[in-house]
Design an enzyme around this catalytic site. Structure first.
Site, PDB file in Angstrom:
ATOM      1  N   ASP A  56      -2.839 -18.037   1.658  1.00 34.34           N
ATOM      2  CA  ASP A  56      -4.501 -18.651   1.095  1.00 34.34           C
ATOM      3  C   ASP A  56      -4.731 -19.856   2.041  1.00 34.34           C
ATOM      4  OD1 ASP A  56      -1.231 -20.776   0.656  1.00 34.34           O
ATOM      5  OD2 ASP A  56      -2.650 -21.347  -1.312  1.00 34.34           O
TER       6      ASP A  56
ATOM      7  N   ASP B 124     -11.494  -9.072   6.719  1.00 32.28           N
ATOM      8  CA  ASP B 124     -12.517  -8.556   6.416  1.00 32.28           C
ATOM      9  C   ASP B 124     -13.564  -9.906   6.474  1.00 32.28           C
ATOM     10  OD1 ASP B 124     -12.398  -5.956   6.684  1.00 32.28           O
ATOM     11  OD2 ASP B 124     -12.857  -5.280   4.078  1.00 32.28           O
TER      12      ASP B 124
ATOM     13  N   TYR C  97       0.749  -1.626   0.185  1.00 30.05           N
ATOM     14  CA  TYR C  97      -0.210   0.135  -0.472  1.00 30.05           C
ATOM     15  C   TYR C  97       0.520   1.413  -0.318  1.00 30.05           C
ATOM     16  CZ  TYR C  97      -3.758  -2.721   0.988  1.00 30.05           C
ATOM     17  OH  TYR C  97      -5.038  -3.906   1.220  1.00 30.05           O
TER      18      TYR C  97
ATOM     19  N   ASP D 193      -5.502  -6.992   6.184  1.00 27.86           N
ATOM     20  CA  ASP D 193      -6.814  -6.176   5.058  1.00 27.86           C
ATOM     21  C   ASP D 193      -8.127  -7.089   4.803  1.00 27.86           C
ATOM     22  OD1 ASP D 193      -8.357  -4.381   4.179  1.00 27.86           O
ATOM     23  OD2 ASP D 193      -7.461  -3.203   2.536  1.00 27.86           O
TER      24      ASP D 193
ATOM     25  N   LYS E 202       3.759 -15.496   2.885  1.00 30.06           N
ATOM     26  CA  LYS E 202       3.529 -16.363   1.160  1.00 30.06           C
ATOM     27  C   LYS E 202       5.442 -16.320   0.698  1.00 30.06           C
ATOM     28  CE  LYS E 202       1.298 -18.146  -2.190  1.00 30.06           C
ATOM     29  NZ  LYS E 202       0.532 -18.966  -1.976  1.00 30.06           N
TER      30      LYS E 202
END
Length: 353
Positions: free
Chosen positions: A220, A248, A138, A244, A188
């Site tokens: 994942d 959620d 970001y 993020d 990852k």
């Protein structure tokens, strides 16, 4: 207790108004609370042309804590990227060095049937996601959209420094010590060198916390495990983008994103407190929004920034009693249940406070 109140856009003013009522009630009980108001997001763009104006930065810098509603809306989607409301949220996090985002996902027993998963999968769920908030893709440079070989190419940079990973790892381990002493780090590393460094450093930091059991999981797989067996997790720590997405996802295990608060802290526990849901412009001004996540964010503020556990507990207990009484806003109501609006839910919390 100097608080900057930034209601923002969409349903932000409605839900923040109910949280402010709770703060005013605590002030009447003797807490030395001072409130000052500022603009952020789309409303700030409308008034000043900037999503995070200098006046708001001064206000937030001088405050002990910040209460924020939500930012954004479709009317701003066509603006240049630097003027979009979301840039205001990213800017305040970066400018105040609010690097540690704490997102609890707690399933209240009364809302177990509102979850999309089976009762036995989610009953008793209590997860804390610790998300690094000021680094990663970001904020990484270089970034942009170029023309290469006659074609448009978009690019962003995922980057983490050792110091950034170290400080968020310590926050996560310390949080785990106060809970079940289990920490799962999400990365990852099989594809991304940036997150190989993440795993290496978290593994090194684990040596300072021999009482905490550390595990590692690819992002994942973590996304799958959150819906397969979420109660295996206690504290999860991860980077900005993965956090993020996963937070959620975890929010929906609890029945509604409208129930989850968050805290974004600096090294001294100065924090920005906000619900994790968005501005929901489709229901703005209709007295439909759920204010409980924002009120719970006030409880987190009192706990983490002001160390006022008694007041935080009072708020949380009032909300538990409201839910036990059967009151629901539309987002958490089951079929044939009576539904109340934003203000009525605030009234109910105040009556039990």
């Amino acid at each position: 207790m100097k608080l900057a109140v930034l209601a923002g856009d969409g349903i932000g003013p409605e839900i923040v108004a109910q949280a402010v009522r709770v703060l005013e009630a605590l002030k009447a009980d003797g807490l030395p609370i001072e409130l000052e108001y500022g603009l952020i997001g789309g409303c700030a763009v409308d008034a000043t042309g900037e999503p995070y104006p200098e006046a708001t930065h001064r206000l937030a810098s001088q405050a002990d804590a910040i209460l924020l509603g939500a930012v954004g809306g479709p009317k701003y989607d066509a603006l240049p990227r630097h003027q979009r409301p979301e840039r205001g949220l990213l800017s305040i996090r970066k400018e105040l060095n609010l690097f540690a985002n704490l997102r609890p996902a707690i399933l209240y027993p009364e809302l177990a049937s509102a979850s999309s998963l089976k009762y036995d999968v989610v009953a008793g769920l209590d997860i804390l996601i610790v998300r690094e908030l000021t680094g990663d893709i970001y904020f990484g440079e270089p970034r942009g959209i170029d023309i290469r070989d006659g074609h448009r190419v978009g690019f962003n940079t995922m980057i983490y420094s050792e110091s950034e990973i170290l400080r968020i790892a310590h926050v996560a381990f310390q949080a785990a010590r106060k809970r079940q002493k289990k920490l799962c780090s999400i990365d990852k590393m099989n594809v991304l060198e940036c997150t190989q460094l993440w795993r290496d450093i978290v593994t090194e930091v684990a040596k300072d916390y021999p009482d905490v059991t550390i595990s590692h999981m690819l992002v994942d797989n973590a996304a799958m495990q959150l819906v397969r067996n979420p109660k295996q997790f206690d504290v999860m720590v991860t980077g900005n983008m993965f956090g993020d997405i996963l937070s959620d996802e975890a929010s929906m295990l609890t029945g509604s994103i409208g129930m989850l608060p968050s805290a974004s802290l600096d090294q001294n526990n100065k924090g920005l407190y906000e619900p994790i849901h968005g501005s929901a412009p489709d229901i703005a001004g209709k007295d439909l929004a759920n204010p409980l996540a924002t009120i719970l964010s006030v409880a987190m503020m009192l706990r983490y920034t002001f160390n006022h556990e008694e007041s935080a507990y009072r708020i949380e207990q009032a909300i538990r009693k409201v839910l036990a009484s059967g009151l629901r806003t539309k987002d958490i109501a089951e079929p044939n249940m009576p539904v109340v609006g934003t203000k009525a839910m605030g009234d109910a919390v105040l009556s039990l406070l």
